[in-house]
Motif scaffolding. Structure first.
Motif, PDB file in Angstrom:
ATOM      1  N   UNK A  36       0.794  -1.334  -0.175  1.00  0.00           N
ATOM      2  CA  UNK A  36      -0.144  -0.114  -0.218  1.00  0.00           C
ATOM      3  C   UNK A  36       0.884   1.145   0.102  1.00  0.00           C
ATOM      4  N   UNK A  37       0.261   2.228  -0.522  1.00  0.00           N
ATOM      5  CA  UNK A  37       0.884   3.473  -0.526  1.00  0.00           C
ATOM      6  C   UNK A  37       1.118   3.806   1.148  1.00  0.00           C
ATOM      7  N   UNK A  38       2.048   4.921   1.386  1.00  0.00           N
ATOM      8  CA  UNK A  38       2.047   5.389   2.778  1.00  0.00           C
ATOM      9  C   UNK A  38       0.936   5.990   3.361  1.00  0.00           C
ATOM     10  N   UNK A  39       0.065   6.560   2.396  1.00  0.00           N
ATOM     11  CA  UNK A  39      -1.270   7.265   3.194  1.00  0.00           C
ATOM     12  C   UNK A  39      -2.646   6.137   2.391  1.00  0.00           C
ATOM     13  N   UNK A  40      -2.183   4.916   2.122  1.00  0.00           N
ATOM     14  CA  UNK A  40      -3.269   3.986   1.567  1.00  0.00           C
ATOM     15  C   UNK A  40      -4.272   3.926   2.429  1.00  0.00           C
ATOM     16  N   UNK A  41      -5.377   3.489   1.725  1.00  0.00           N
ATOM     17  CA  UNK A  41      -6.697   3.128   2.311  1.00  0.00           C
ATOM     18  C   UNK A  41      -7.232   1.717   1.888  1.00  0.00           C
ATOM     19  N   UNK A  82      -0.773   8.219 -16.479  1.00  0.00           N
ATOM     20  CA  UNK A  82       0.560   7.597 -16.328  1.00  0.00           C
ATOM     21  C   UNK A  82       0.902   7.069 -15.105  1.00  0.00           C
ATOM     22  N   UNK A  83       0.236   7.568 -13.857  1.00  0.00           N
ATOM     23  CA  UNK A  83       0.570   7.119 -12.717  1.00  0.00           C
ATOM     24  C   UNK A  83      -0.484   6.755 -11.845  1.00  0.00           C
ATOM     25  N   UNK A  84      -1.675   6.339 -12.280  1.00  0.00           N
ATOM     26  CA  UNK A  84      -2.915   5.733 -11.889  1.00  0.00           C
ATOM     27  C   UNK A  84      -3.684   4.682 -12.635  1.00  0.00           C
ATOM     28  N   UNK A  85      -3.829   3.601 -11.952  1.00  0.00           N
ATOM     29  CA  UNK A  85      -4.573   2.558 -12.789  1.00  0.00           C
ATOM     30  C   UNK A  85      -5.705   1.964 -11.812  1.00  0.00           C
ATOM     31  N   UNK A  86      -6.757   2.113 -12.366  1.00  0.00           N
ATOM     32  CA  UNK A  86      -8.226   1.381 -11.536  1.00  0.00           C
ATOM     33  C   UNK A  86      -8.104  -0.057 -11.902  1.00  0.00           C
ATOM     34  N   UNK A  87      -8.613  -1.030 -10.812  1.00  0.00           N
ATOM     35  CA  UNK A  87      -8.534  -2.290 -10.916  1.00  0.00           C
ATOM     36  C   UNK A  87      -9.924  -2.765 -10.412  1.00  0.00           C
ATOM     37  N   UNK A  88     -10.480  -3.781 -11.123  1.00  0.00           N
ATOM     38  CA  UNK A  88     -11.542  -4.524 -10.372  1.00  0.00           C
ATOM     39  C   UNK A  88     -10.796  -6.085 -10.510  1.00  0.00           C
ATOM     40  N   UNK A 123      -4.548   1.762  -8.006  1.00  0.00           N
ATOM     41  CA  UNK A 123      -3.110   1.618  -8.062  1.00  0.00           C
ATOM     42  C   UNK A 123      -2.170   2.929  -8.265  1.00  0.00           C
ATOM     43  N   UNK A 124      -1.328   3.293  -7.802  1.00  0.00           N
ATOM     44  CA  UNK A 124      -0.573   4.375  -8.062  1.00  0.00           C
ATOM     45  C   UNK A 124       0.946   4.240  -8.048  1.00  0.00           C
ATOM     46  N   UNK A 125       1.534   5.086  -8.836  1.00  0.00           N
ATOM     47  CA  UNK A 125       3.067   4.727  -9.066  1.00  0.00           C
ATOM     48  C   UNK A 125       3.741   5.691  -8.214  1.00  0.00           C
ATOM     49  N   UNK A 126       4.676   5.115  -7.235  1.00  0.00           N
ATOM     50  CA  UNK A 126       5.074   5.818  -6.364  1.00  0.00           C
ATOM     51  C   UNK A 126       6.798   5.420  -6.369  1.00  0.00           C
ATOM     52  N   UNK A 127       7.568   6.651  -6.681  1.00  0.00           N
ATOM     53  CA  UNK A 127       9.043   6.225  -6.988  1.00  0.00           C
ATOM     54  C   UNK A 127       9.487   5.135  -7.824  1.00  0.00           C
ATOM     55  N   UNK A 128       8.437   4.870  -8.819  1.00  0.00           N
ATOM     56  CA  UNK A 128       8.535   4.096 -10.055  1.00  0.00           C
ATOM     57  C   UNK A 128       7.991   2.697  -9.728  1.00  0.00           C
ATOM     58  N   UNK A 129       7.295   2.619  -8.441  1.00  0.00           N
ATOM     59  CA  UNK A 129       6.395   1.247  -7.974  1.00  0.00           C
ATOM     60  C   UNK A 129       5.221   1.211  -7.786  1.00  0.00           C
TER      61      UNK A 129
END
Length: 144
Positions: A36-41, A82-88, A123-129
């Motif tokens: 999860x991202x640091x501020x993930x929910x 480029x830095x956000x993907x939605x998934x189901x 999903x979010x791209x954070x520092x390439x991950x």
């Protein structure tokens, strides 16, 4: 067919979603929280957990005698930018509650799945991950 996401990003996003379930089922809670991202929910029907540390604490509070298997299927990824993907994806959860203080010995008696739910992820791209920024768990069929 091009769905607007590179093969490398598709693999990375899929891996994050799949690894989460595998890590939780294996009791690898630090690794599950790190997806999860640091501020993930994580938003469940009756509970909202915010932040990687709170997620880790929630996972670690699971009873040691609880055995689960999260079986994922029907994963669909839709890029937002480029830095956000939605998934189901669909998740079918099997659960066995053993005896407190005793290790669970495999195999256990099979039961029907506890629930079939949808994971709605961002999903979010954070520092390439690729990390899970937000997960909403939406039950579809419950057996309890």
């Amino acid at each position: 067919m091009n769905y607007g996401i590179s093969q490398q990003d598709h693999i990375a996003c899929t891996a994050a979603i799949q690894r989460f379930s595998a890590y939780v089922d294996a009791g690898r809670y630090d690794e599950a929280a790190a997806l999860f991202a640091q501020d993930g929910v994580m938003q469940r029907p009756q509970e909202r957990i915010e932040g990687r540390d709170a997620l880790r604490q929630s996972f670690q509070s699971r009873p040691a005698h609880r055995l689960t298997r999260h079986v994922l299927s029907n994963l669909v990824l839709d890029p937002v930018d480029d830095n956000t993907v939605r998934a189901l994806s669909y998740v079918c959860v099997f659960r066995h509650l053993g005896t407190p203080g005793e290790p669970v010995r495999l195999p256990v008696q099979a039961r029907i799945p506890e629930t079939l739910a949808e994971y709605i992820d961002e999903l979010v791209r954070v520092d390439g991950a690729w990390l899970i920024g937000r997960r909403t768990v939406r039950p579809v069929f419950d057996t309890f």
